[in-house]
Write a protein that holds these residues in place. Sequence first.
Motif, short mmCIF file in Angstrom:
data_model
loop_
_atom_site.label_atom_id
_atom_site.label_comp_id
_atom_site.label_asym_id
_atom_site.label_seq_id
_atom_site.Cartn_x
_atom_site.Cartn_y
_atom_site.Cartn_z
N ARG A 174 0.84 -1.19 0.00
CA ARG A 174 0.00 0.00 0.00
C ARG A 174 0.88 1.24 0.00
NH1 ARG A 174 -3.74 -2.58 4.45
NH2 ARG A 174 -5.09 -3.79 3.09
N ALA A 175 0.32 2.35 -0.44
CA ALA A 175 1.07 3.60 -0.48
C ALA A 175 0.87 4.35 0.84
CB ALA A 175 0.60 4.47 -1.63
N ARG A 176 1.94 4.95 1.32
CA ARG A 176 1.84 5.80 2.51
C ARG A 176 2.70 7.03 2.29
NH1 ARG A 176 6.18 5.50 6.31
NH2 ARG A 176 7.64 3.87 5.74
N LYS A 177 2.37 8.07 2.98
CA LYS A 177 3.09 9.33 2.84
C LYS A 177 4.23 9.38 3.85
CE LYS A 177 1.45 13.56 1.07
NZ LYS A 177 0.40 14.52 0.96
N SER A 178 5.41 9.76 3.40
CA SER A 178 6.56 9.87 4.29
C SER A 178 6.57 11.24 4.98
CB SER A 178 7.85 9.67 3.50
OG SER A 178 8.05 10.77 2.62
N LYS A 179 7.54 11.44 5.85
CA LYS A 179 7.64 12.72 6.56
C LYS A 179 7.97 13.86 5.61
CE LYS A 179 9.13 10.62 10.86
NZ LYS A 179 10.22 10.45 11.81
N ALA A 180 8.65 13.54 4.51
CA ALA A 180 9.02 14.56 3.53
C ALA A 180 7.87 14.91 2.59
CB ALA A 180 10.21 14.08 2.71
N GLY A 181 6.77 14.17 2.68
CA GLY A 181 5.62 14.46 1.84
C GLY A 181 5.58 13.67 0.56
N THR A 182 6.49 12.73 0.40
CA THR A 182 6.48 11.89 -0.80
C THR A 182 5.78 10.57 -0.50
OG1 THR A 182 8.63 10.94 -0.23
CG2 THR A 182 8.64 12.90 -1.64
N TRP A 183 5.36 9.90 -1.55
CA TRP A 183 4.69 8.61 -1.39
C TRP A 183 5.70 7.49 -1.48
CZ3 TRP A 183 -0.16 8.43 0.24
CH2 TRP A 183 -0.94 9.57 0.07
N MET A 184 5.54 6.52 -0.61
CA MET A 184 6.42 5.35 -0.63
C MET A 184 5.61 4.10 -0.30
SD MET A 184 8.57 6.39 2.78
CE MET A 184 9.60 4.98 2.76
N PRO A 185 6.08 2.93 -0.74
CA PRO A 185 5.31 1.71 -0.49
C PRO A 185 5.41 1.24 0.96
CG PRO A 185 7.30 1.20 -1.70
CD PRO A 185 7.24 2.68 -1.59
N ASN A 186 4.34 0.64 1.45
CA ASN A 186 4.28 0.07 2.78
C ASN A 186 3.99 -1.42 2.60
OD1 ASN A 186 4.08 -0.37 5.48
ND2 ASN A 186 2.04 0.50 5.68
N TYR A 187 4.93 -2.28 3.01
CA TYR A 187 4.80 -3.72 2.82
C TYR A 187 4.28 -4.37 4.11
CZ TYR A 187 7.86 -2.63 -1.08
OH TYR A 187 8.40 -2.09 -2.22
N LYS A 188 3.34 -5.29 3.95
CA LYS A 188 2.77 -5.99 5.10
C LYS A 188 2.35 -7.39 4.64
CE LYS A 188 -1.23 -5.78 8.13
NZ LYS A 188 -2.48 -5.10 8.43
N PHE A 189 2.61 -8.39 5.46
CA PHE A 189 2.17 -9.74 5.17
C PHE A 189 0.87 -10.01 5.92
CE2 PHE A 189 6.58 -10.18 3.95
CZ PHE A 189 6.48 -10.96 2.82
N ALA A 190 -0.07 -10.69 5.26
CA ALA A 190 -1.34 -11.00 5.88
C ALA A 190 -1.72 -12.44 5.55
CB ALA A 190 -2.42 -10.05 5.39
N ARG A 191 -2.45 -13.06 6.49
CA ARG A 191 -2.97 -14.41 6.25
C ARG A 191 -4.35 -14.29 5.62
NH1 ARG A 191 -0.84 -18.57 10.11
NH2 ARG A 191 1.07 -17.66 10.88
N VAL A 192 -4.55 -14.99 4.50
CA VAL A 192 -5.79 -14.87 3.74
C VAL A 192 -6.44 -16.23 3.57
CG1 VAL A 192 -6.80 -14.15 1.56
CG2 VAL A 192 -4.88 -12.90 2.49
N CYS A 193 -7.73 -16.29 3.85
CA CYS A 193 -8.55 -17.46 3.53
C CYS A 193 -9.87 -16.90 2.97
CB CYS A 193 -8.78 -18.35 4.74
SG CYS A 193 -9.77 -17.59 6.03
N LYS A 194 -10.82 -17.75 2.70
CA LYS A 194 -12.09 -17.29 2.12
C LYS A 194 -12.88 -16.39 3.07
CE LYS A 194 -11.92 -19.20 -1.89
NZ LYS A 194 -11.80 -18.38 -3.07
N CYS A 195 -12.63 -16.51 4.37
CA CYS A 195 -13.35 -15.69 5.36
C CYS A 195 -13.03 -14.20 5.21
CB CYS A 195 -13.00 -16.12 6.77
SG CYS A 195 -13.40 -17.81 7.19
N ASN A 196 -11.77 -13.87 5.04
CA ASN A 196 -11.36 -12.46 5.02
C ASN A 196 -10.80 -12.01 3.68
OD1 ASN A 196 -8.94 -13.82 5.04
ND2 ASN A 196 -8.10 -12.72 6.77
N GLU A 197 -10.92 -12.82 2.64
CA GLU A 197 -10.35 -12.48 1.34
C GLU A 197 -10.98 -11.22 0.75
OE1 GLU A 197 -9.15 -14.84 -2.68
OE2 GLU A 197 -11.03 -15.39 -1.73
N ALA A 198 -12.29 -11.10 0.80
CA ALA A 198 -12.97 -9.94 0.22
C ALA A 198 -12.59 -8.65 0.94
CB ALA A 198 -14.48 -10.15 0.26
#
Length: 68
Positions: free
Chosen positions: A37-61
Motif C-alpha cells: 500500500r502507499a503511505r506518505k513519508s515525513k518529507a511528503g512523498t509517497w512510498m510503499p508500505n509492505y505488510k504480510f497477511a494471512r488470507v482465507c475465504k473468510c477475510n479475502e474480500a
Amino acid sequence: MAKGRSFAAKLAHELTTEGKVICPTCETEIRMVKLIRARKSKAGTWMPNYKFARVCKCNEADLMSGKE
C-alpha cells in the motif's frame, strides 16, 4: 539433474494437507499474501508500505478491497 515427476505424483503432492494451515471456519487453506500500500513519508512523498497477511475465504474480500 532433477528427477522428473509424473502428473500423478504432482497431483498426490498437491492433495496432501501436510504442512498446510487450514482455517477452521471455512475449511480452506490459509495463504500468506504480501500487501503493498502507499503511505506518505515525513518529507511528503509517497512510498510503499509492505505488510504480510494471512488470507482465507473468510477475510479475502475484506483484504482485497482494502478495508483492513
